[in-house]
Write a protein that holds these residues in place. Structure first.
Motif, PDB file in Angstrom:
ATOM      1  N   LEU A 194      11.419 -14.770  10.827  1.00  0.00           N
ATOM      2  CA  LEU A 194      12.638 -15.524  11.061  1.00  0.00           C
ATOM      3  C   LEU A 194      12.502 -16.881  10.389  1.00  0.00           C
ATOM      4  O   LEU A 194      11.444 -17.510  10.460  1.00  0.00           O
ATOM      5  N   PHE A 195      13.551 -17.337   9.729  1.00  0.00           N
ATOM      6  CA  PHE A 195      13.594 -18.713   9.217  1.00  0.00           C
ATOM      7  C   PHE A 195      15.027 -19.196   9.408  1.00  0.00           C
ATOM      8  O   PHE A 195      15.841 -19.283   8.502  1.00  0.00           O
ATOM      9  N   VAL A 196      15.303 -19.521  10.668  1.00  0.00           N
ATOM     10  CA  VAL A 196      16.657 -19.854  11.120  1.00  0.00           C
ATOM     11  C   VAL A 196      16.822 -21.364  11.161  1.00  0.00           C
ATOM     12  O   VAL A 196      15.978 -22.078  11.725  1.00  0.00           O
ATOM     13  N   ASN A 197      17.922 -21.879  10.592  1.00  0.00           N
ATOM     14  CA  ASN A 197      18.106 -23.328  10.606  1.00  0.00           C
ATOM     15  C   ASN A 197      18.676 -23.802  11.936  1.00  0.00           C
ATOM     16  O   ASN A 197      19.538 -23.164  12.535  1.00  0.00           O
ATOM     17  N   VAL A 198      18.172 -24.943  12.370  1.00  0.00           N
ATOM     18  CA  VAL A 198      18.648 -25.573  13.606  1.00  0.00           C
ATOM     19  C   VAL A 198      19.673 -26.659  13.317  1.00  0.00           C
ATOM     20  O   VAL A 198      20.262 -27.226  14.242  1.00  0.00           O
ATOM     21  N   ASP A 199      19.894 -26.947  12.030  1.00  0.00           N
ATOM     22  CA  ASP A 199      20.891 -27.947  11.654  1.00  0.00           C
ATOM     23  C   ASP A 199      21.364 -27.686  10.234  1.00  0.00           C
ATOM     24  O   ASP A 199      20.820 -26.854   9.505  1.00  0.00           O
ATOM     25  N   LEU A 200      22.379 -28.419   9.840  1.00  0.00           N
ATOM     26  CA  LEU A 200      22.896 -28.423   8.467  1.00  0.00           C
ATOM     27  C   LEU A 200      23.530 -29.781   8.244  1.00  0.00           C
ATOM     28  O   LEU A 200      24.381 -30.206   9.020  1.00  0.00           O
ATOM     29  N   THR A 201      23.099 -30.464   7.183  1.00  0.00           N
ATOM     30  CA  THR A 201      23.690 -31.748   6.816  1.00  0.00           C
ATOM     31  C   THR A 201      24.225 -31.660   5.398  1.00  0.00           C
ATOM     32  O   THR A 201      23.484 -31.344   4.465  1.00  0.00           O
ATOM     33  N   ILE A 202      25.518 -31.924   5.245  1.00  0.00           N
ATOM     34  CA  ILE A 202      26.183 -31.920   3.944  1.00  0.00           C
ATOM     35  C   ILE A 202      26.558 -33.353   3.605  1.00  0.00           C
ATOM     36  O   ILE A 202      27.221 -34.032   4.401  1.00  0.00           O
TER      37      ILE A 202
END
Length: 252
Positions: A194-202
């Motif tokens: 698993l390599f699931v992101n806990v955030d996303l910043t654009i």
């Protein structure tokens, strides 16, 4: 069929086109982020203020079902404006976001990178049939490939509407794809980890345009169960900004 159907103001029903790769009962964060952008655009709009930054925190998997999207104005101003948003369903908050709008004004622009070449459709188009989001999007790789580990550069466009009966905007298109950096530049196998992101910043220095969005992405995995994906974002006119994702990494 669209990714979402509007049931009432701020309330939507997700379709199978939002399914992510980890669990068919949960959504890919790309459609969720695009839906946040869709609702934020309806919140205290002001001519001349454009979305420049969107930070999304994932508090838990978003189920494929009915969702409530709530937005608010945190700081209002003539030159900058801060908004907040959240996505909840089943009595639980799943995603929380903060957005900054910045006023438009003439500035001496520095040179930006040209876009990578957009590969032709013959033999280059890739559509994943394994999950809903993959079937709803089309990818064309300029570097790397869907099954090749390591950095990758890929163009994407959406094959279905975001919200039923409503035209998708370029900013929504960018948000729809910005969360795919860790997927196209995988450093570990989907079948083993698993390599699931806990955030996303654009973060954007200009507004995107057109139907094609490109990600030039690379993923680094650390020695203690976490990773980081960095993506440079382009449209057909050139670079527009960047996206980052902090990853939770674990064996399956």
């Amino acid at each position: 069929m669209a990714m979402y159907t509007r049931l009432a103001p701020g309330r939507y029903r997700a379709s199978e086109h939002t399914q992510g790769p980890w669990d068919p009962a949960t959504q890919h964060l790309g459609p969720v982020t695009a839906l946040l952008v869709h609702e934020l655009a309806l919140t205290a709009p002001r001519p001349g203020l454009d979305l420049a930054r969107l930070a999304v925190d994932v508090l838990g998997p978003v189920p494929v079902g009915d969702l409530d999207v709530r937005t608010d104005v945190v700081r209002d101003g003539k030159r900058v404006q801060c908004l907040s948003a959240s996505v909840s369903g089943g009595g639980r908050e799943h995603v929380r976001a903060t957005a900054w709008r910045i006023r438009e004004a003439p500035t001496p622009a520095t040179p930006a990178a040209d876009p990578p070449p957009l590969p032709g459709p013959q033999g280059e188009s890739w559509i994943s049939t394994g999950f809903g989001y993959g079937r709803a999007t089309e990818w064309r790789f300029a570097r790397g490939g869907p099954d090749e580990p390591g950095p990758a550069t890929a163009w994407g466009r959406c094959r279905v509407p975001l919200v039923d009966g409503e035209e998708i905007t370029p900013m929504e298109r960018l948000a729809l794809f910005a969360d795919s950096g860790n997927g196209i530049s995988l450093a570990l196998g989907f079948d083993t980890h698993l390599f699931v992101n806990v955030d996303l910043t654009i973060s954007l220095f200009r507004a995107p345009a057109g139907e094609w969005i490109c990600l030039d992405a690379a993923t680094a995995i650390g020695p203690s169960g976490r990773g980081l994906t960095r993506s440079t974002l382009y449209d057909l006119d050139g670079e527009v900004g960047s996206a980052t994702q902090t990853l939770f990494v674990a064996p399956r």
